[in-house]
Design a protein around this motif. Sequence first.
Motif, PDB file in Angstrom:
ATOM      1  N   LEU A 278       1.172  -1.167   0.031  1.00 36.91           N
ATOM      2  CA  LEU A 278       0.058   0.233  -0.177  1.00 36.91           C
ATOM      3  C   LEU A 278       0.779   1.066   0.423  1.00 36.91           C
ATOM      4  CD1 LEU A 278      -3.083  -0.636   2.405  1.00 36.91           C
ATOM      5  CD2 LEU A 278      -2.925  -0.780  -0.651  1.00 36.91           C
ATOM      6  N   VAL A 279       2.049   1.219   1.088  1.00 39.25           N
ATOM      7  CA  VAL A 279       2.726   2.350   0.746  1.00 39.25           C
ATOM      8  C   VAL A 279       3.636   2.818  -0.428  1.00 39.25           C
ATOM      9  CG1 VAL A 279       4.975   3.144   1.709  1.00 39.25           C
ATOM     10  CG2 VAL A 279       3.013   2.150   3.511  1.00 39.25           C
ATOM     11  N   THR A 280       4.054   1.362  -0.797  1.00 41.61           N
ATOM     12  CA  THR A 280       4.811   1.537  -2.135  1.00 41.61           C
ATOM     13  C   THR A 280       4.028   2.462  -2.972  1.00 41.61           C
ATOM     14  OG1 THR A 280       5.376  -0.561  -2.624  1.00 41.61           O
ATOM     15  CG2 THR A 280       6.920   0.187  -0.984  1.00 41.61           C
ATOM     16  N   ALA A 281       2.662   1.579  -3.455  1.00 41.47           N
ATOM     17  CA  ALA A 281       2.031   1.984  -4.505  1.00 41.47           C
ATOM     18  C   ALA A 281       1.008   3.490  -4.008  1.00 41.47           C
ATOM     19  CB  ALA A 281       0.163   1.347  -4.581  1.00 41.47           C
ATOM     20  N   ARG A 282       1.605   4.006  -3.347  1.00 42.72           N
ATOM     21  CA  ARG A 282       1.661   5.796  -3.171  1.00 42.72           C
ATOM     22  C   ARG A 282      -0.109   6.016  -1.939  1.00 42.72           C
ATOM     23  NH1 ARG A 282       4.844   9.251  -7.519  1.00 42.72           N
ATOM     24  NH2 ARG A 282       7.072   7.403  -6.997  1.00 42.72           N
TER      25      ARG A 282
ATOM     26  N   LEU B  76       9.180  -0.389   6.996  1.00 37.83           N
ATOM     27  CA  LEU B  76       8.506   1.374   6.745  1.00 37.83           C
ATOM     28  C   LEU B  76      10.639   1.115   7.201  1.00 37.83           C
ATOM     29  CD1 LEU B  76       6.233   2.498   9.815  1.00 37.83           C
ATOM     30  CD2 LEU B  76       5.965   2.367   6.921  1.00 37.83           C
ATOM     31  N   ASP B  77      10.609   0.582   7.292  1.00 36.83           N
ATOM     32  CA  ASP B  77      12.924   1.028   7.492  1.00 36.83           C
ATOM     33  C   ASP B  77      13.349   0.267   5.759  1.00 36.83           C
ATOM     34  OD1 ASP B  77      12.667   2.297  10.515  1.00 36.83           O
ATOM     35  OD2 ASP B  77      13.409  -0.277  10.951  1.00 36.83           O
ATOM     36  N   ARG B  78      12.631  -1.174   5.825  1.00 27.85           N
ATOM     37  CA  ARG B  78      12.397  -0.852   4.445  1.00 27.85           C
ATOM     38  C   ARG B  78      12.190   0.079   3.123  1.00 27.85           C
ATOM     39  NH1 ARG B  78      11.609  -6.290   6.450  1.00 27.85           N
ATOM     40  NH2 ARG B  78      13.805  -8.020   7.347  1.00 27.85           N
ATOM     41  N   ILE B  79      11.294   0.751   3.184  1.00 27.64           N
ATOM     42  CA  ILE B  79      11.047   1.519   2.240  1.00 27.64           C
ATOM     43  C   ILE B  79      11.894   2.475   2.335  1.00 27.64           C
ATOM     44  CG2 ILE B  79       9.065   2.898   1.928  1.00 27.64           C
ATOM     45  CD1 ILE B  79       7.225   0.807   2.988  1.00 27.64           C
ATOM     46  N   GLN B  80      12.329   2.574   3.912  1.00 27.03           N
ATOM     47  CA  GLN B  80      13.072   4.101   3.748  1.00 27.03           C
ATOM     48  C   GLN B  80      14.626   4.020   3.320  1.00 27.03           C
ATOM     49  OE1 GLN B  80      13.006   5.447   7.816  1.00 27.03           O
ATOM     50  NE2 GLN B  80      14.099   7.736   7.601  1.00 27.03           N
ATOM     51  N   THR B  81      14.657   2.610   3.232  1.00 29.86           N
ATOM     52  CA  THR B  81      16.447   2.332   2.619  1.00 29.86           C
ATOM     53  C   THR B  81      15.879   1.832   0.977  1.00 29.86           C
ATOM     54  OG1 THR B  81      16.230   0.327   3.665  1.00 29.86           O
ATOM     55  CG2 THR B  81      17.453   1.546   4.743  1.00 29.86           C
ATOM     56  N   GLY B  82      14.609   2.099   0.383  1.00 35.77           N
ATOM     57  CA  GLY B  82      15.158   1.925  -1.267  1.00 35.77           C
ATOM     58  C   GLY B  82      14.177   0.029  -1.812  1.00 35.77           C
ATOM     59  N   VAL B  83      13.053   0.198  -0.533  1.00 32.10           N
ATOM     60  CA  VAL B  83      12.058  -1.090  -1.174  1.00 32.10           C
ATOM     61  C   VAL B  83      11.166  -0.731  -1.420  1.00 32.10           C
ATOM     62  CG1 VAL B  83      10.479  -2.636  -0.425  1.00 32.10           C
ATOM     63  CG2 VAL B  83      12.924  -3.124   0.671  1.00 32.10           C
ATOM     64  N   HIS B  84      11.606  -0.647  -3.278  1.00 30.68           N
ATOM     65  CA  HIS B  84       9.805   0.106  -3.664  1.00 30.68           C
ATOM     66  C   HIS B  84       8.937  -0.534  -4.313  1.00 30.68           C
ATOM     67  CE1 HIS B  84      12.777   3.986  -4.132  1.00 30.68           C
ATOM     68  NE2 HIS B  84      12.397   3.848  -3.055  1.00 30.68           N
ATOM     69  N   SER B  85       8.890  -1.756  -3.407  1.00 27.20           N
ATOM     70  CA  SER B  85       7.639  -2.555  -4.266  1.00 27.20           C
ATOM     71  C   SER B  85       7.017  -3.850  -4.082  1.00 27.20           C
ATOM     72  CB  SER B  85       7.798  -2.873  -5.298  1.00 27.20           C
ATOM     73  OG  SER B  85       8.764  -4.128  -6.107  1.00 27.20           O
ATOM     74  N   PRO B  86       6.120  -4.546  -3.970  1.00 23.52           N
ATOM     75  CA  PRO B  86       6.137  -5.494  -3.317  1.00 23.52           C
ATOM     76  C   PRO B  86       7.125  -6.374  -3.788  1.00 23.52           C
ATOM     77  CG  PRO B  86       4.242  -4.324  -3.504  1.00 23.52           C
ATOM     78  CD  PRO B  86       5.399  -3.937  -4.339  1.00 23.52           C
ATOM     79  N   LEU B  87       8.035  -6.647  -5.222  1.00 24.92           N
ATOM     80  CA  LEU B  87       8.432  -7.761  -5.474  1.00 24.92           C
ATOM     81  C   LEU B  87       9.785  -7.441  -4.308  1.00 24.92           C
ATOM     82  CD1 LEU B  87       9.695 -10.152  -7.116  1.00 24.92           C
ATOM     83  CD2 LEU B  87       9.796  -8.160  -8.798  1.00 24.92           C
ATOM     84  N   GLU B  88      10.896  -6.058  -4.221  1.00 23.68           N
ATOM     85  CA  GLU B  88      11.748  -5.594  -3.271  1.00 23.68           C
ATOM     86  C   GLU B  88      11.624  -6.543  -2.878  1.00 23.68           C
ATOM     87  OE1 GLU B  88      13.575  -1.311  -4.774  1.00 23.68           O
ATOM     88  OE2 GLU B  88      12.135  -1.940  -6.172  1.00 23.68           O
ATOM     89  N   GLU B  89      10.111  -6.027  -1.884  1.00 23.43           N
ATOM     90  CA  GLU B  89      10.202  -6.283  -0.434  1.00 23.43           C
ATOM     91  C   GLU B  89      10.541  -7.812  -0.062  1.00 23.43           C
ATOM     92  OE1 GLU B  89       7.735  -7.674   3.705  1.00 23.43           O
ATOM     93  OE2 GLU B  89       7.580  -7.941   1.248  1.00 23.43           O
ATOM     94  N   LEU B  90       9.347  -8.673  -0.855  1.00 26.08           N
ATOM     95  CA  LEU B  90       9.939  -9.632  -0.871  1.00 26.08           C
ATOM     96  C   LEU B  90      11.077 -10.453  -1.175  1.00 26.08           C
ATOM     97  CD1 LEU B  90       7.973 -12.726  -1.361  1.00 26.08           C
ATOM     98  CD2 LEU B  90       8.300 -12.817  -3.854  1.00 26.08           C
TER      99      LEU B  90
END
Length: 311
Positions: free
Chosen positions: A149-153, A180-194
């Motif tokens: 939800l966050v990376t989809a803005r 949220l920490d991962r998003i802040q360090t550059g995870v920009h999509s669910p695939l990158e989070e995976l």
Amino acid sequence: MLSEQCGVLNTEQLRYFGVSRSAITANVRAGRWQCVAPRVYATFTGPLTHEARVAAALSYAGPSGLLSHQTAAELWHMHPLSDGPVHVTVPYGCSAVSQPPLVVIHRSRAFRHIAVVGVPPLTSRPDTVIDLAVAEPTARLAMRTLTTLVTARRAAAASVRERLEQRPPRRYRQALRTALDRIQTGVHSPLEELYAVDVEAAHGIPSARRQEPLMVDGRKLIEDAVYDNIGIPLTVRLDGASHLAADVAHRDRRRDNVAEVSGRSRLQFGWAELSRKPCAAAVEVAQVLWRRGWVGPLRACPRARECGVTL
């Protein structure tokens, strides 16, 4: 009031306008009205519209109720409209209970800290994201929901973090902070989070540097993950969909050629292989890292047997 509430009233409102209980019963028995929840009546026949269902659910929950979870997400355009039950949050102590298929009642100990906006009242964007994540059955799914939800803005990471501190949930608190920490360090999509969670973190692989700029033919392109931060020239690309456009395919070929000329190793993964066999992807990444000088061990994760991989 009928116009504002889409033809739905509760017994207290009807009594205010002088409609007796016997009159309500007579209208229901005659088929002119219908009871849609305890003490809540639609003053028409036929199926309820989405707006009428929302009005009925709020009328049943009482003056403190506010739309939340899936229903709030639909109104914020995070999810498409559905025919499912209306989700309403009330404070502890409220007597309302879920009445399927119309309404699902949630109780919140942090009710007075939830930000409420709009008419009808509903949880704010960041509160809605938190509620949806906390409603997941596992911490892993909660992290994935928040990241999606966050990376989809659908909500800003900073506002979600602020609300998370103001109304920390009883469960998944640390998991959501980590997401949220991962998003802040550059995870920009669910695939990158995976990839970051199920491949790197789960197997003890060092965290890559993310969203790294690369100049190709005078253009700045972005690489999903590189391991130059540990002294190893390895690029990992994460493709959520195949690139059919000719210009995109040409760009990717040029990027591959530039990597080869500069002596960089590169690996590429998509959603299918990372979601089904993250351990196999971890082995491939580790093999390149070992070949390039990394001396760390590869840790087995709980899915190793499922993936059919021996570590």
